[in-house]
Structure formats: C-alpha cells, structure tokens
Design an enzyme around this catalytic site. Structure first.
Site: not given
Lengths: 484, 141
Positions: A210, A382, A407
C-alpha cells in the site's frame, strides 16, 4: 457469559478468561471488548481453539488471544502461547503455514498533497514491478539452490549484499532480518524448489503493498522518533515466506503428527501436532521454521527496494529527495525463543505468535537503539478501504502477553460471503470514490478483501490501547493498493 | 448424491465431502480442491500422470494426495483435470495408487481462482457411517 456452551468470565472491560477445565493445563485469556466478543465470536470456532491450545504440554501462564482473534487451524489466528524449553513443545499450528508473514513500513519525505495526482501511475508501476497473485514469480532472476540456501541462512542480509537495500534496513528489521538458528539442511528440496522464483513476490490473498498517507498522529513524541508526520507518504508491505514457508509447515506437520503419537500426546486437534522442543523432530522443525522466516525477511526487503526504485522512477526524483527509510519490519507468524518473567523468575520460553505481533517495550535490548525511548513500532494493517495503525510496545505487554500485540483487523465474513456481496458492483470505482487507487489480478481478490469482510481495525486497536498492551502512535490511510 | 459442499469458514475454504467408498472420498476431495482453485473452460495435450503415496493414516494420505496436486499446480504449473483410476491398499500402511489426467497450464483455458497455501489437518477426520465415508477438509489460503 456463555458462548458456544463455553463459560467466559469477564476480568475487566478488555480482558476475558476461560477458566481451566477438562484437559486444559492453563486458563485461556482473550483480550477483547464486549462488543467484539458478541459480534464476532458467537459463530466462530476460535474460542474452542484457545481451549485446545491450553492442552499443549509445557504451556506457561495462559493460552492467550488478541482482539483480532478468529478461526484458524490448530491455534486461532491472534493466538499466543509460550512453552517451557525443557518440558514444553513446539507446534507448527502455533506459527501457521505462512511462516514469518509480517509487515514492514517505510517512510519518505513526500507529502501526499504534492504527489496526489501521480498516485494512479505510481500504483500502475508498482503493480508492473512487483509480481502479485497466484504463483507470482520473477521479481528478480531465478535463484539457484545454493543462493536460496544462503537466503535461508542470512535472511534479508542476503538482499542487502545483493544491492537490494542498505545496512540501515537491517538495523530496523526484527532480529536484524536473520534468525541465527536457521538450519537449511532441515528444509526439504521441495520447499527450496518452491522458493526459487518467489523471492520478491507478494503472492495472493490478504497480502498487499500500500501507498499510505499518515492521517492522524496520536503521540507526537513517539511519531517524531519513528520519523512520521501528518500528510506524509509511507509504504506498507504485508507478505511472508510464500510457497517455501507453506511447504516447510506442510512437511513438518506430517512429521509431528507421527511424533505426537510417539511421545503419547493426546491433543484435541491434529493440526496442533507438536514435538518436545528438545527432541530431534522439534529441533528440526525449529531450524527449518527459522530458515523460512529468514526467507520471508529477504522477500520483504526485496519488495521494499523494488517499491523505492519505482517511486524514484515514477516521480523522477533522486534518492536524497525521496529520503526513503525503513521504520520497522515485524513478523506476526513465528515461534521464537525469548526470555520472559514467569512466576517471578526470568526464564527462556518458546513464544508462539500466530497472527500476533511482537511488541517490546522501551529499553528492550532486542529493539533498535533509536526506539529505546519509545518501545518498538508495532504495525497493524487494517483493510484496504479504511486504515492501518502504528502502535508502540509497552512494559504491560511484557507482563501480560509475552510482549505481544494484535496483528490486524481479522476477518468477519468468509471469502465466499464477501465475494457474493461484491457481485454486480464496481468495486474499483467504489474505492476510487474513497480516494483509493487499486490494481489487482482480478475482481475476486478485490471482493474478498473489501472492508465489509473485516472487523474495523480501530475496534481491535482500541482494545490493545485501553488494556495498555500497546500505545497508539499514528493512523495511516491507504491511497494506493496493489494486491494478488 | 451431492459429492461435496462448501462450509462457511471465516478465513479459509472449508468443504465437507461424502462418498460411498474411501476411494470415492479421495476422488471427490480432489474435485473439491479443483473447484476451489480453478475454473477450467478447456484443455489440450492432456496427459496421464501416475501418483503413488503411502502413509500411516488415511487422513495423512488424503492431505498428501491433495498436497501433491496442489504442488503440481503451484510449482510445476501442471493442472489436474480428472481422476482416471484410484486405488487404496491397506497393509501396515495405507498406499494410494492413482492415475490422474491433466495438462500444463499453458495448454489450458483456465481461470485460477485462488492460491491454496496448504491442505490442513484441522478438523479432518475420515468417518465411516454405515455405507458412507465423510470428512471435512480445510484449505489454507
């Protein structure tokens, strides 16, 4: 409270206990909230798995679960258990198939507002340069068996020696990217074969790279030490040891299923197959697992380097302008020999973290010197449509959870259900509307990984923060995603 | 009779397989695996491959068999299409002898759906109830 016929006692607002019963050697403890407990665990096998883990020979203090707990195999995902080195066992079910699946966060000097318009082309180029998806291969040249064996021994230090990064990256990688006990001789030929063309590949499922922007800072002092500021562009990478790690787990599960019979273990689930840590079978698994962990660190190191190069090329900027640095690399599927305080004594134990992140406190010898005042950065991805978190380790985690934290968000909808929910929708456009560019191999992955399939990671992180297990430092928002 | 059904599983793929014999249970299990990983629209140059495996238990043998086909797909890029013959002998160990048909991925019009990391032992227990053999299989993805 009774869930699935199991009595669960509330200790406080963030901690619940399953009293020791039946063959349990210790009680179970779940860090969660009333809301998460009721909304996500009613129809899940995970609580039974916390009980199952409590049957492992030599387990210390508690069978623990973090707030992102969900149904795994053997251990629940989010499970933590420490076992005695003399009397205890090691279990591949407490590590998982994706050995050293983990996360790394790199920071840049870039402000989102200055590159916002270039995000689509950046994501396109990242997708071109970093192989993703089922059986992804060819990020770098195909490696020989000899080279794979070097990676298994030296971990991400191999990548740095080959020019994929700098010595500084090693300093900021958990265990310096290399577990010293790794034994390549304990890794099967088939596992090595699965690794030959997978170094530097993301894979499929929930793995991702990301481009994130730091959206909110909760603790300015710690964020400054971590090198994070509001509006900053950062890179978050989530992947593991790929086929090599899966094969190591597969190989040793069979060995340990038979070893369990030999040592007379009566466990409630075959997937909890284990062997005494001191035994030949246990030591071989430990050495092979450590080798696979090294392969994973090397993998993330190469991917990070490919991402850095892509940023420089796409944005036509120099290395000094980009000012790209690794904040930290943490693993969340691992078994490690660590020293902890148990019943008033310092003692070495084998800490299994299956979907749980090491979260060591300020002053810990095992964390980079730069973070002595803050505690280690704990990276909590997330889902791709909402946000991720950067936390910091605390002393309370050392006291209560063997220095472990959550985690991730944890799934709430099966892939099958998530896919059904995505049918007929233009999910790429929906994400674009939210300011997120995505490139993925297919609709299926996007549908399976949409926000609706996951718990809100904020709920999970809030439990860790309220319980004092970790401190919130920063929140990251995705603006670009590549997935398998 | 329905050969297998998908069971809801939060993180992975779970299937329940039932069959009139142990051999058929193995065969149907392979088709459950195949449906999870690939959608085949056509294939050329189909060839036979013989597989022989042995194990101390039926469960380990089933995991081994499915893992072998998963390995052939993910590493050798060879796609299983159907079972030609399958026999299981029981001596001191369980021995599987199978001939399966398939082809290299480049010869198939196929959509790969997901990568199965491994075939797990979790909740696997081959049960015989009257004339039926049953098991659950969970694929880790």
């Amino acid at each position: 409270m009774i869930i699935q016929g199991i009595e669960i006692k509330k200790i406080n607002d963030t901690l619940w206990e399953i009293p020791k019963h039946g063959g349990m050697l210790v009680p179970g403890r779940i860090y969660t909230s009333q809301n998460l407990l009721e909304s996500t665990l009613q129809n899940d096998e995970a609580i039974k798995q916390v009980i199952n883990v409590a049957h492992l020979p030599g387990i210390q203090k508690y069978s623990l679960a973090m707030p992102d707990i969900h149904w795994g195999y053997g251990f629940p995902i989010g499970g933590v258990a420490a076992t005695d080195l003399d009397e205890g066992v090691i279990s591949p079910g407490g590590v998982g198939y994706d050995i050293n699946c983990g996360v790394r966060l790199a920071r840049t000097s870039l402000e989102y507002k200055t590159i916002q318009k270039r995000i689509p082309i950046l994501v396109e180029n990242l997708f071109k340069n970093i192989p993703t998806g089922v059986g992804a291969s060819g990020a770098i040249r195909k490696l020989s068996t000899k080279e794979i064996r070097k990676i298994l021994t030296h971990g991400s230090q191999w990548a740095v020696e080959q020019g994929f990064g700098s010595d500084e990256d090693i300093i900021f990688t958990e265990e310096h990217g290399k577990l010293k006990g790794a034994n390549p001789d304990a890794v099967s030929e088939r596992a090595i074969e699965r690794g030959t063309d997978q170094a530097g590949t993301l894979g499929s499922g929930n793995h991702f790279l990301e481009v994130d922007v730091v959206e909110e800072i909760f603790d300015r002092e710690k964020a400054e030490v971590f090198g994070l500021f509001e509006g900053q562009v950062v890179i978050l990478i989530h992947t593991g040891s790929r086929g090599l790690g899966y094969q190591v787990c597969d190989d040793y599960l069979k060995v340990l299923v038979e070893a369990g019979n030999k040592y007379g273990f009566k466990l409630p689930d075959k997937q909890l197959a284990c062997a005494p840590l001191k035994s030949g079978e246990g030591q071989n698994y430990l050495g092979a697992m450590q080798a696979a962990a090294n392969f994973a660190w090397n993998n993330r190191q190469i991917i990070m380097h490919l991402a850095k190069k892509t940023l420089m090329q796409t944005l036509s900027i120099s290395e000094s302008e980009l000012d790209f640095h690794l904040v930290h690399d943490v693993c969340h599927n691992i078994a490690k020999i660590e020293e902890h305080q148990i019943n008033g004594e310092r003692k070495k134990v084998c800490v299994h973290r299956k979907g749980a992140t090491r979260a060591f406190p300020p002053g810990s010898e095992q964390i980079p010197e730069k973070y002595f005042s803050t505690g280690q950065p704990v990276l909590i991805p997330g889902d791709m449509g909402r946000y991720s978190y950067v936390l910091a380790g605390t002393e309370k985690a050392m006291e209560e959870t063997f220095g472990s934290s959550c985690h991730g968000a944890g799934r709430v909808k099966s892939r099958h259900k998530a896919l059904k929910m995505g049918k007929g929708r233009d999910l790429i456009a929906e994400l674009k509307k939210e300011g997120i560019e995505i490139q993925a191999k297919g609709f299926r992955t996007i549908a399976e990984e949409m926000s609706y399939a996951y718990k809100d990671v904020s709920d999970v992180v809030d439990v860790m923060a309220k319980s004092g297990i970790s401190k919130k430092v920063a929140k990251l928002r995705p603006v670009g995603v590549i997935k398998g | 009779m329905k050969k297998f059904r998908i069971i809801e599983h939060t993180a992975d793929i779970a299937v329940e397989v039932s069959a009139p014999s142990l051999e058929k249970l193995f065969e149907y299990s392979v088709y459950a695996w195949l449906q999870s990983v690939a959608e085949i629209n056509g294939a050329d140059n189909i060839e036979d491959k013989s597989i022989e495996l042995s194990s101390a238990s039926r469960e380990v043998l089933l995991v081994d068999f499915l893992s072998e086909l998963n390995y052939l797909l993910n590493v050798k890029r060879w796609l299983f299409i159907n079972v030609k013959s399958l026999a299981i002998e029981e001596n001191s160990k369980y021995i599987l002898k199978a001939i399966v048909a398939g082809t290299n991925l480049e010869n198939a019009d196929v959509k790969l759906k997901t990568e199965i990391k491994a075939v797990t032992f979790h909740q696997m227990n081959i049960e015989e109830t009257g004339k039926e053999f049953k098991t659950k299989i969970i694929f880790d993805i």
